[in-house]
Structures are given as C-alpha cells and as structure tokens.
Scaffold this motif. Structure first.
Motif, short mmCIF file in Angstrom:
data_model
loop_
_atom_site.label_atom_id
_atom_site.label_comp_id
_atom_site.label_asym_id
_atom_site.label_seq_id
_atom_site.Cartn_x
_atom_site.Cartn_y
_atom_site.Cartn_z
N HIS A 71 5.71 0.32 -9.18
CA HIS A 71 4.37 0.45 -8.61
C HIS A 71 4.28 -0.09 -7.19
O HIS A 71 3.31 0.19 -6.47
CB HIS A 71 3.36 -0.31 -9.48
CG HIS A 71 3.28 0.19 -10.88
ND1 HIS A 71 4.04 -0.36 -11.89
CD2 HIS A 71 2.57 1.19 -11.43
CE1 HIS A 71 3.78 0.28 -13.03
NE2 HIS A 71 2.90 1.22 -12.78
N GLY A 72 5.26 -0.91 -6.78
CA GLY A 72 5.20 -1.59 -5.50
C GLY A 72 5.47 -3.08 -5.69
O GLY A 72 6.16 -3.48 -6.63
N ALA A 73 4.90 -3.89 -4.82
CA ALA A 73 5.20 -5.32 -4.85
C ALA A 73 3.99 -6.14 -4.48
O ALA A 73 3.04 -5.64 -3.86
CB ALA A 73 6.34 -5.64 -3.88
N LEU A 74 4.03 -7.41 -4.86
CA LEU A 74 2.98 -8.36 -4.47
C LEU A 74 3.60 -9.72 -4.25
O LEU A 74 4.72 -10.01 -4.69
CB LEU A 74 1.88 -8.42 -5.52
CG LEU A 74 2.22 -8.84 -6.96
CD1 LEU A 74 2.35 -10.35 -7.11
CD2 LEU A 74 1.15 -8.34 -7.92
N ASN A 125 10.98 -1.17 3.15
CA ASN A 125 10.27 0.03 3.58
C ASN A 125 11.24 1.10 4.04
O ASN A 125 10.84 2.21 4.40
CB ASN A 125 9.30 -0.30 4.72
CG ASN A 125 10.04 -0.75 5.97
OD1 ASN A 125 11.02 -1.50 5.90
ND2 ASN A 125 9.58 -0.30 7.13
N GLY A 126 12.52 0.78 4.02
CA GLY A 126 13.55 1.66 4.54
C GLY A 126 14.13 2.60 3.50
O GLY A 126 13.47 2.99 2.54
N VAL A 127 15.41 2.95 3.70
CA VAL A 127 16.05 4.06 2.99
C VAL A 127 17.11 3.55 2.01
O VAL A 127 17.82 2.59 2.28
CB VAL A 127 16.70 5.02 4.00
CG1 VAL A 127 17.15 6.30 3.31
CG2 VAL A 127 15.72 5.35 5.13
N MET A 128 17.22 4.26 0.87
CA MET A 128 18.31 4.00 -0.09
C MET A 128 19.06 5.31 -0.34
O MET A 128 18.55 6.40 -0.10
CB MET A 128 17.77 3.43 -1.40
CG MET A 128 16.79 4.30 -2.14
SD MET A 128 16.23 3.53 -3.68
CE MET A 128 14.85 4.59 -4.13
N ASN A 133 7.15 -6.99 7.19
CA ASN A 133 6.02 -6.22 6.67
C ASN A 133 6.57 -5.04 5.89
O ASN A 133 7.27 -4.19 6.44
CB ASN A 133 5.13 -5.74 7.81
CG ASN A 133 3.84 -5.13 7.30
OD1 ASN A 133 3.83 -4.03 6.74
ND2 ASN A 133 2.73 -5.84 7.49
N ILE A 134 6.25 -4.99 4.62
CA ILE A 134 6.71 -3.93 3.73
C ILE A 134 5.51 -3.19 3.19
O ILE A 134 4.74 -3.72 2.38
CB ILE A 134 7.54 -4.48 2.55
CG1 ILE A 134 8.66 -5.40 3.04
CG2 ILE A 134 8.06 -3.33 1.69
CD1 ILE A 134 9.75 -4.71 3.82
N PHE A 135 5.28 -1.98 3.68
CA PHE A 135 4.16 -1.16 3.22
C PHE A 135 2.83 -1.92 3.28
O PHE A 135 2.06 -1.94 2.32
CB PHE A 135 4.43 -0.63 1.81
CG PHE A 135 5.22 0.65 1.79
CD1 PHE A 135 4.65 1.83 1.35
CD2 PHE A 135 6.54 0.68 2.20
CE1 PHE A 135 5.37 3.02 1.34
CE2 PHE A 135 7.28 1.85 2.20
CZ PHE A 135 6.69 3.03 1.77
N GLY A 136 2.60 -2.58 4.39
CA GLY A 136 1.34 -3.28 4.61
C GLY A 136 1.28 -4.68 4.04
O GLY A 136 0.28 -5.38 4.23
N LEU A 137 2.33 -5.12 3.36
CA LEU A 137 2.37 -6.46 2.78
C LEU A 137 3.22 -7.38 3.66
O LEU A 137 4.41 -7.13 3.87
CB LEU A 137 2.95 -6.42 1.37
CG LEU A 137 3.18 -7.76 0.68
CD1 LEU A 137 1.86 -8.52 0.49
CD2 LEU A 137 3.86 -7.55 -0.67
N ARG A 168 0.85 -1.19 0.00
CA ARG A 168 0.00 0.00 0.00
C ARG A 168 0.89 1.24 0.00
O ARG A 168 1.99 1.22 0.54
CB ARG A 168 -0.89 0.04 1.25
CG ARG A 168 -2.21 -0.70 1.11
CD ARG A 168 -2.05 -2.18 0.96
NE ARG A 168 -3.33 -2.87 1.12
CZ ARG A 168 -3.54 -4.14 0.84
NH1 ARG A 168 -2.54 -4.88 0.39
NH2 ARG A 168 -4.73 -4.69 1.00
N GLY A 169 0.38 2.32 -0.56
CA GLY A 169 1.13 3.56 -0.55
C GLY A 169 2.13 3.65 -1.68
O GLY A 169 2.28 2.73 -2.50
N THR A 170 2.84 4.77 -1.73
CA THR A 170 3.78 5.04 -2.82
C THR A 170 5.19 4.65 -2.42
O THR A 170 5.71 5.09 -1.39
CB THR A 170 3.76 6.54 -3.18
OG1 THR A 170 2.44 6.90 -3.59
CG2 THR A 170 4.74 6.83 -4.31
N MET A 171 5.81 3.82 -3.23
CA MET A 171 7.20 3.43 -3.02
C MET A 171 8.08 4.09 -4.08
O MET A 171 7.58 4.58 -5.09
CB MET A 171 7.34 1.90 -3.06
CG MET A 171 6.48 1.18 -2.03
SD MET A 171 6.90 -0.57 -1.83
CE MET A 171 8.46 -0.45 -0.95
#
Length: 231
Positions: A178-181, A124-127, A161-165, A35-38
């Motif tokens: 777009h994100g991940a699944l 979900n962290g920093v690059m 847990n990565i952005f709700g996943l 969920r959300g913008t990555m």
C-alpha cells in the motif's frame, strides 16, 4: 524494539498501522505516509518494519566527479547500510524523480542488502530482475525498468522524500504494497493496544455484515455500536 511489538507490526498491513496511529492520537489527520501508487516486488510477503538507512542516488546522467570520489562514496554508502540499528530498511530517494531510469534495485544489489541484514527497500526509483530478487527482501518502488543507467550514490544518511513522505535517517518505517508511513517517535508503547482496539472495533461491523440475514437494521445497530466503541 520489543520483540512482541515487532512481530505484531509485521503481521498487520500498513493501513492498519495508519489507522492505529490515529487511535493513539485520538483523532483523524495523521499524515506521515506516502502518496500515490507504489509497486511491490513481493505483494504477498507482508509488511517490512525497521529503522530507515537513507541515501540519495541519480542515474540519468553520468557523475561529474572523479572516479575515486564516486567509488569512495559508494563504499561509504554500503558501510552505512551494513551498520546501524536493526531491523532496518534501505530508504533510497532517486533524485531523477518521475524521470528515473536507473534500476538500482536488481538481483545483485538486493542480495547484498539482504546479506547486510536489512529487511527490504523503499524507493521512489526503479527496480528490475523481478524473477530473481531474493526471498525475504521486498522492494517497494516507484517503477519497474530494464536499465541501471548511470546510477551512482549522491548523498548518504540525509533526509529523503519518497512519494511525498519525508523520511530522516533512523525513522521507524512500516511499509507494504500500500505504501509506507513513519511511526512517530514515542508511539511504540501505545501501538499494540491501539491495534488491538482497532481490530476489535472493526469486527463489530465486519461480523454483522458477514452474518446471515444482514440488512439495514442490522447494519444500523452494528454501526451505532461501532461508533460507540471508537470513542
């Protein structure tokens, strides 16, 4: 994984796979996605596909354990990343969450992980070091920042847990800008056919909308055919 399916999955974006899974299931409602913008270090690089090699890190505060314990866990982490089924993706949760400051994914760490044969990283962290990251190793992250903070490994091969996943070690991941699944276990055999069906049915509307003289009547006819093809 079948080589032809792997090639197909790398050639399509994550929204396509998300929709194709619903074709496999025969209904809407698939929800194993972020969920959300990555942010993606290489948005034009295409999708990364592979089995999750998971870990959890933190960086806001220095570790409280002895240095030899921290180093041993760090080496165990890299051994975990260097082994296991391939293709693989490093999936690392930053336990600092929205307050994350530790850019774990910079030039050195991405180069090491690429050398281990991983296809990319999801976090979900920093690059950081965006101009110096190696080609062929996209990082899909929560933010960009300059510092590594007190980054250290806390857990290895645990669920993250990565952005709700929620992702378990070994889950099959598809990710891009777009994100991940997570591709559910047992869906692999049906995915190629589902993707082909999805793309074919979408062409019914897309080809009509791109044609000369497209109007509401043409749209209505195309949409009717589109709905019939989806059922």
């Amino acid at each position: 994984m079948d080589a032809a399916l792997m090639q197909l999955l790398r050639a399509v974006d994550t929204p396509t796979v998300c929709n194709a899974i619903e074709v496999v299931e025969g209904k809407r409602g698939f929800d194993r996605f972020t969920r959300g913008t990555m942010l993606c270090s290489a948005p034009q690089a295409g999708a990364i596909v592979g089995y999750a090699r998971t870990a959890r890190i933190a960086a806001l505060a220095p570790p409280s354990e002895p240095a030899d314990v921290i180093r041993a866990r760090r080496m165990a982490y890299y051994k975990h990343m260097a082994t296991g089924p391939r293709p693989a993706i490093a999936v690392v949760e930053d336990m600092d969450g929205a307050n994350a400051i530790g850019a774990y994914w910079g030039e050195i760490n991405t180069t090491v992980h690429k050398g281990f044969g991983l296809s990319g990283a999801l976090t979900n962290g920093v690059m950081r070091d965006l101009g110096d990251l190696p080609e062929g190793f996209p990082v899909i992250a929560g933010s960009i920042g300059p510092s590594h903070g007190f980054v250290h490994v806390r857990e290895i091969a645990t669920s993250v847990n990565i952005f709700g996943l929620s992702i378990a070690d070994g889950d099959l991941i598809h990710a891009d800008r777009h994100g991940a699944l997570v591709i559910p276990l047992g869906y692999e055999a049906a995915l190629a056919g589902a993707i082909a069906k999805l793309l074919d049915t979408e062409k019914i509307v897309l080809n009509a909308a791109r044609a000369e003289g497209f109007d509401f009547a043409a749209f209505e006819a195309a949409w009717t055919a589109f709905e019939a093809a989806r059922t």
